[in-house]
Motif scaffolding. Sequence first.
Motif, short mmCIF file in Angstrom:
data_model
loop_
_atom_site.label_atom_id
_atom_site.label_comp_id
_atom_site.label_asym_id
_atom_site.label_seq_id
_atom_site.Cartn_x
_atom_site.Cartn_y
_atom_site.Cartn_z
N ASN A 161 0.82 -1.21 0.00
CA ASN A 161 0.00 0.00 0.00
C ASN A 161 0.85 1.26 0.00
OD1 ASN A 161 -3.12 -0.46 0.35
ND2 ASN A 161 -2.13 -2.09 1.50
N THR A 162 1.95 1.24 0.75
CA THR A 162 2.85 2.38 0.73
C THR A 162 3.42 2.61 -0.67
OG1 THR A 162 3.48 1.99 3.03
CG2 THR A 162 4.94 3.36 1.72
N ALA A 163 3.88 1.55 -1.29
CA ALA A 163 4.47 1.67 -2.63
C ALA A 163 3.43 2.12 -3.65
CB ALA A 163 5.07 0.33 -3.05
N PHE A 164 2.24 1.53 -3.59
CA PHE A 164 1.22 1.87 -4.58
C PHE A 164 0.73 3.30 -4.38
CE2 PHE A 164 -2.77 1.47 -6.96
CZ PHE A 164 -2.32 0.79 -8.08
N GLY A 165 0.66 3.75 -3.14
CA GLY A 165 0.27 5.14 -2.89
C GLY A 165 1.24 6.12 -3.53
N LEU A 166 2.54 5.83 -3.44
CA LEU A 166 3.54 6.68 -4.06
C LEU A 166 3.50 6.57 -5.57
CD1 LEU A 166 6.55 6.09 -1.64
CD2 LEU A 166 5.05 8.08 -1.75
N ILE A 167 3.24 5.38 -6.09
CA ILE A 167 3.15 5.18 -7.54
C ILE A 167 2.01 6.01 -8.13
CG2 ILE A 167 2.56 3.48 -9.32
CD1 ILE A 167 4.13 1.43 -7.68
N VAL A 168 0.92 6.12 -7.40
CA VAL A 168 -0.21 6.93 -7.86
C VAL A 168 0.07 8.42 -7.68
CG1 VAL A 168 -2.64 7.48 -7.48
CG2 VAL A 168 -1.89 5.10 -7.44
N ALA A 169 0.64 8.81 -6.54
CA ALA A 169 0.79 10.22 -6.19
C ALA A 169 1.82 10.94 -7.05
CB ALA A 169 1.15 10.35 -4.72
N ILE A 170 2.95 10.30 -7.31
CA ILE A 170 4.04 11.00 -7.99
C ILE A 170 3.66 11.41 -9.41
CG2 ILE A 170 6.40 10.75 -8.86
CD1 ILE A 170 7.00 9.10 -6.34
N PRO A 171 3.16 10.50 -10.27
CA PRO A 171 2.74 10.95 -11.61
C PRO A 171 1.59 11.95 -11.56
CG PRO A 171 2.97 8.56 -11.54
CD PRO A 171 3.02 9.04 -10.14
N ALA A 172 0.64 11.74 -10.64
CA ALA A 172 -0.49 12.68 -10.54
C ALA A 172 0.00 14.08 -10.21
CB ALA A 172 -1.49 12.20 -9.49
N LEU A 173 0.95 14.19 -9.29
CA LEU A 173 1.49 15.50 -8.93
C LEU A 173 2.26 16.12 -10.09
CD1 LEU A 173 2.00 17.67 -6.79
CD2 LEU A 173 4.01 16.36 -6.05
N MET A 174 3.03 15.32 -10.82
CA MET A 174 3.79 15.84 -11.95
C MET A 174 2.86 16.37 -13.03
SD MET A 174 6.77 12.93 -12.18
CE MET A 174 7.50 13.63 -13.65
N PHE A 175 1.81 15.62 -13.36
CA PHE A 175 0.87 16.08 -14.38
C PHE A 175 0.08 17.30 -13.89
CE2 PHE A 175 1.39 11.92 -16.48
CZ PHE A 175 1.52 12.35 -17.80
N TYR A 176 -0.25 17.33 -12.60
CA TYR A 176 -0.97 18.48 -12.06
C TYR A 176 -0.14 19.75 -12.22
CZ TYR A 176 -3.02 21.65 -8.64
OH TYR A 176 -3.57 22.75 -8.01
N ARG A 177 1.14 19.67 -11.86
CA ARG A 177 2.02 20.83 -12.01
C ARG A 177 2.18 21.22 -13.47
NH1 ARG A 177 2.34 23.56 -7.31
NH2 ARG A 177 2.97 22.22 -5.57
N TYR A 178 2.27 20.22 -14.34
CA TYR A 178 2.41 20.49 -15.78
C TYR A 178 1.18 21.21 -16.31
CZ TYR A 178 2.30 19.55 -20.79
OH TYR A 178 2.18 19.68 -22.15
N PHE A 179 0.00 20.72 -15.96
CA PHE A 179 -1.24 21.34 -16.44
C PHE A 179 -1.41 22.74 -15.87
CE2 PHE A 179 -2.93 16.80 -16.94
CZ PHE A 179 -2.62 16.78 -18.29
N ARG A 180 -1.05 22.93 -14.60
CA ARG A 180 -1.15 24.26 -14.02
C ARG A 180 -0.26 25.25 -14.77
NH1 ARG A 180 -5.29 25.85 -11.51
NH2 ARG A 180 -3.98 27.69 -11.28
N GLY A 181 0.96 24.86 -15.08
CA GLY A 181 1.85 25.72 -15.84
C GLY A 181 1.31 26.02 -17.23
N LEU A 182 0.70 25.00 -17.85
CA LEU A 182 0.13 25.17 -19.18
C LEU A 182 -1.03 26.16 -19.14
CD1 LEU A 182 0.91 23.87 -21.89
CD2 LEU A 182 -0.93 22.21 -21.53
N VAL A 183 -1.89 26.03 -18.15
CA VAL A 183 -3.02 26.95 -18.01
C VAL A 183 -2.53 28.37 -17.78
CG1 VAL A 183 -4.99 27.57 -16.55
CG2 VAL A 183 -4.67 25.20 -17.26
N ASP A 184 -1.51 28.54 -16.94
CA ASP A 184 -0.97 29.88 -16.69
C ASP A 184 -0.42 30.48 -17.97
OD1 ASP A 184 -1.65 29.66 -14.04
OD2 ASP A 184 0.36 29.07 -13.37
N GLN A 185 0.26 29.68 -18.78
CA GLN A 185 0.82 30.19 -20.04
C GLN A 185 -0.29 30.57 -21.01
OE1 GLN A 185 4.12 30.83 -20.95
NE2 GLN A 185 3.02 31.81 -22.63
#
Length: 211
Positions: A161-185
């Motif tokens: 569960n610890t590993a799977f939680g990180l597997i889900v969170a890390i890509p989700a956070l990276m895409f969230y930051r990417y989309f936020r930057g895209l929207v700002d641009q």
Amino acid sequence: MFSIIQAAGWPIWPLIICSIVALAVVVERLSSLRAARVIPPRLLDEVLSVTRANLPSPDVVNKLADNSILGRVLAGGVRAVIADPRITEDALRGTLESAGRAAVHRMERYLNTLGTIASAAPYLGLLGTVIGMIEIFGSQSPTTGSNPAMLAHGISVALYNTAFGLIVAIPALMFYRYFRGLVDQYTLDMEQAANRLVPHLLRFSMARASS
């Protein structure tokens, strides 16, 4: 994969649901936030060209609004001038700002969901870890000794569960930051496009006022 899910126990199911939702949001936003659907490269120049001599017909304005998100913002400004030929600069800018806020809201759709998943997934993994630790301690008995099967199951629940939680969170956070930057641009590009359109459209208002 099914054996891993079995070993991780029931706490992994909320994480699986989160991963499916996050994947769906990422795919949808990658499609919706393409430049061709938000800010086509030559759209503003085409609008300035079409409105150089006269204001376009309602059909042309409707096609502009259906073209893209930027097209909807620019169409809002053109419609305002058509509806009120003597419109002031402040009123025109207010109309474009209102259309811009609606455009930003449209671009930010589902991003809160993705950000929530990125924040909550590690905690869900931690919850599974705590449950696994509880099962580990529950398998220890002062009278009968340790239960190897329960001990192994508790360790599996904790680690998977610890590993799977990180597997889900890390890509989700990276895409969230990417989309936020895209929207700002995109937001900045729309503001610049609106600033170019305002004096261009005000020519018609000034011409009506002087006539």
